[in-house]
Motif scaffolding. Structure first.
Motif, PDB file in Angstrom:
ATOM      1  N   UNK A  18     -66.637 -26.522 100.796  1.00 26.25           N
ATOM      2  CA  UNK A  18     -68.049 -26.161 100.593  1.00 26.25           C
ATOM      3  C   UNK A  18     -68.387 -24.985 101.507  1.00 26.25           C
ATOM      4  N   UNK A  19     -67.843 -23.826 101.163  1.00 26.30           N
ATOM      5  CA  UNK A  19     -67.972 -22.652 102.031  1.00 26.30           C
ATOM      6  C   UNK A  19     -69.421 -22.206 102.211  1.00 26.30           C
ATOM      7  N   UNK A  20     -70.288 -22.577 101.298  1.00 23.08           N
ATOM      8  CA  UNK A  20     -71.699 -22.221 101.425  1.00 23.08           C
ATOM      9  C   UNK A  20     -72.360 -22.919 102.624  1.00 23.08           C
ATOM     10  N   UNK A  21     -71.698 -23.932 103.176  1.00 22.22           N
ATOM     11  CA  UNK A  21     -72.231 -24.652 104.333  1.00 22.22           C
ATOM     12  C   UNK A  21     -71.612 -24.197 105.657  1.00 22.22           C
ATOM     13  N   UNK A  22     -70.779 -23.165 105.617  1.00 16.64           N
ATOM     14  CA  UNK A  22     -70.072 -22.717 106.827  1.00 16.64           C
ATOM     15  C   UNK A  22     -71.029 -22.348 107.955  1.00 16.64           C
ATOM     16  N   UNK A  23     -72.011 -21.495 107.684  1.00 15.41           N
ATOM     17  CA  UNK A  23     -72.922 -21.048 108.742  1.00 15.41           C
ATOM     18  C   UNK A  23     -73.690 -22.222 109.343  1.00 15.41           C
ATOM     19  N   UNK A  24     -74.185 -23.095 108.503  1.00 13.68           N
ATOM     20  CA  UNK A  24     -74.922 -24.261 108.990  1.00 13.68           C
ATOM     21  C   UNK A  24     -74.021 -25.142 109.860  1.00 13.68           C
ATOM     22  N   UNK A  25     -72.772 -25.340 109.424  1.00 15.93           N
ATOM     23  CA  UNK A  25     -71.827 -26.148 110.195  1.00 15.93           C
ATOM     24  C   UNK A  25     -71.575 -25.532 111.570  1.00 15.93           C
ATOM     25  N   UNK A  26     -71.326 -24.234 111.612  1.00 17.19           N
ATOM     26  CA  UNK A  26     -71.057 -23.569 112.893  1.00 17.19           C
ATOM     27  C   UNK A  26     -72.283 -23.607 113.803  1.00 17.19           C
ATOM     28  N   UNK A  27     -73.474 -23.439 113.248  1.00 17.69           N
ATOM     29  CA  UNK A  27     -74.694 -23.538 114.055  1.00 17.69           C
ATOM     30  C   UNK A  27     -74.864 -24.939 114.638  1.00 17.69           C
ATOM     31  N   UNK A  28     -74.577 -25.947 113.844  1.00 23.58           N
ATOM     32  CA  UNK A  28     -74.674 -27.328 114.331  1.00 23.58           C
ATOM     33  C   UNK A  28     -73.601 -27.623 115.379  1.00 23.58           C
ATOM     34  N   UNK A  29     -72.404 -27.057 115.218  1.00 21.96           N
ATOM     35  CA  UNK A  29     -71.381 -27.184 116.267  1.00 21.96           C
ATOM     36  C   UNK A  29     -71.920 -26.620 117.577  1.00 21.96           C
ATOM     37  N   UNK A  30     -72.522 -25.438 117.518  1.00 20.52           N
ATOM     38  CA  UNK A  30     -73.064 -24.799 118.719  1.00 20.52           C
ATOM     39  C   UNK A  30     -74.132 -25.676 119.361  1.00 20.52           C
ATOM     40  N   UNK A  31     -75.031 -26.204 118.557  1.00 25.41           N
ATOM     41  CA  UNK A  31     -76.078 -27.087 119.058  1.00 25.41           C
ATOM     42  C   UNK A  31     -75.480 -28.317 119.747  1.00 25.41           C
ATOM     43  N   UNK A  32     -74.354 -28.798 119.231  1.00 24.85           N
ATOM     44  CA  UNK A  32     -73.705 -29.993 119.779  1.00 24.85           C
ATOM     45  C   UNK A  32     -72.774 -29.678 120.956  1.00 24.85           C
ATOM     46  N   UNK A  33     -72.713 -28.403 121.372  1.00 27.97           N
ATOM     47  CA  UNK A  33     -71.888 -28.051 122.520  1.00 27.97           C
ATOM     48  C   UNK A  33     -70.489 -27.575 122.186  1.00 27.97           C
ATOM     49  N   UNK A  34     -70.188 -27.407 120.910  1.00 24.83           N
ATOM     50  CA  UNK A  34     -68.901 -26.847 120.476  1.00 24.83           C
ATOM     51  C   UNK A  34     -69.163 -25.366 120.270  1.00 24.83           C
ATOM     52  N   UNK A  35     -68.822 -24.538 121.254  1.00 30.03           N
ATOM     53  CA  UNK A  35     -69.267 -23.146 121.199  1.00 30.03           C
ATOM     54  C   UNK A  35     -68.155 -22.136 120.968  1.00 30.03           C
ATOM     55  N   UNK A  36     -67.001 -22.610 120.520  1.00 31.76           N
ATOM     56  CA  UNK A  36     -65.910 -21.688 120.244  1.00 31.76           C
ATOM     57  C   UNK A  36     -65.088 -22.209 119.068  1.00 31.76           C
ATOM     58  N   UNK A  37     -64.867 -21.338 118.091  1.00 35.08           N
ATOM     59  CA  UNK A  37     -64.050 -21.702 116.929  1.00 35.08           C
ATOM     60  C   UNK A  37     -63.543 -20.417 116.286  1.00 35.08           C
ATOM     61  N   UNK A  38     -62.471 -20.546 115.546  1.00 31.60           N
ATOM     62  CA  UNK A  38     -61.929 -19.444 114.760  1.00 31.60           C
ATOM     63  C   UNK A  38     -62.009 -19.836 113.295  1.00 31.60           C
ATOM     64  N   UNK A  39     -62.457 -18.916 112.449  1.00 33.23           N
ATOM     65  CA  UNK A  39     -62.605 -19.179 111.021  1.00 33.23           C
ATOM     66  C   UNK A  39     -61.706 -18.219 110.261  1.00 33.23           C
ATOM     67  N   UNK A  40     -60.885 -18.769 109.372  1.00 34.99           N
ATOM     68  CA  UNK A  40     -59.990 -17.970 108.535  1.00 34.99           C
ATOM     69  C   UNK A  40     -60.256 -18.264 107.066  1.00 34.99           C
ATOM     70  N   UNK A  41     -60.092 -17.258 106.218  1.00 29.17           N
ATOM     71  CA  UNK A  41     -60.118 -17.463 104.774  1.00 29.17           C
ATOM     72  C   UNK A  41     -58.804 -18.109 104.364  1.00 29.17           C
ATOM     73  N   UNK A  42     -58.861 -19.019 103.410  1.00 30.60           N
ATOM     74  CA  UNK A  42     -57.642 -19.667 102.929  1.00 30.60           C
ATOM     75  C   UNK A  42     -57.808 -20.036 101.462  1.00 30.60           C
ATOM     76  N   UNK A  43     -56.674 -20.296 100.835  1.00 30.45           N
ATOM     77  CA  UNK A  43     -56.644 -20.724  99.439  1.00 30.45           C
ATOM     78  C   UNK A  43     -55.735 -21.936  99.366  1.00 30.45           C
ATOM     79  N   UNK A  44     -56.217 -22.993  98.743  1.00 29.50           N
ATOM     80  CA  UNK A  44     -55.418 -24.202  98.590  1.00 29.50           C
ATOM     81  C   UNK A  44     -54.358 -24.052  97.515  1.00 29.50           C
ATOM     82  N   UNK A  45     -53.382 -24.918  97.573  1.00 25.05           N
ATOM     83  CA  UNK A  45     -52.276 -24.885  96.614  1.00 25.05           C
ATOM     84  C   UNK A  45     -52.782 -25.013  95.175  1.00 25.05           C
ATOM     85  N   UNK A  46     -53.684 -25.954  94.937  1.00 29.48           N
ATOM     86  CA  UNK A  46     -54.208 -26.138  93.585  1.00 29.48           C
ATOM     87  C   UNK A  46     -54.954 -24.898  93.111  1.00 29.48           C
TER      88      UNK A  46
END
Length: 118
Positions: A18-46
């Motif tokens: 659900x890539x449309x929720x990426x920004x919201x997820x990262x903002x909530x991580x920051x609010x919860x004290x998770x302030x560092x992450x790396x985001x990569x584009x990927x494609x699943x096997x299917x």
């Protein structure tokens, strides 16, 4: 060489469909004290296999492997072991139940050591 870490850092990996929720997820991580992450584009096997045109096996499987999403996002973060439940709660609150189809996958791997991590 560094010594093996004794402070139990954990590598958390999320494959987000659900890539449309990426920004919201990262903002909530920051609010919860998770302030560092790396985001990569990927494609699943299917997703990758669904782009093939002339494969006998895939012609029968295509209806089962097509997804509404053409790509995923992979989120990597290294956290203290004590933050694992916080991450799981944030993911559930933002993304919903990961057992639902086409949402994402979340898992964690203990690290032997970290360098350059603050």
């Amino acid at each position: 060489m560094s010594e093996i870490s004794k402070d139990h850092k954990i590598l958390v990996i999320m494959i987000l469909n659900k890539t449309e929720l990426l920004d919201e997820l990262l903002l909530e991580f920051t609010t919860a004290g998770i302030d560092s992450a790396t985001v990569l584009n990927s494609v699943g096997m299917a997703q990758q296999l669904s782009t093939l045109e002339n494969t006998r096996i895939l012609s029968t499987l295509r209806p089962f492997i097509t997804s509404d999403h053409s790509e995923n996002k992979m989120i990597f973060t290294i956290v203290d072991e004590s933050q694992i439940e916080t991450i799981r709660t944030v993911v559930k609150d933002v993304i919903g139940d990961l057992s639902d189809p086409d949402t994402g996958v979340l898992f964690a791997i203990p690290t032997l050591f970290t360098e350059g991590f603050h």
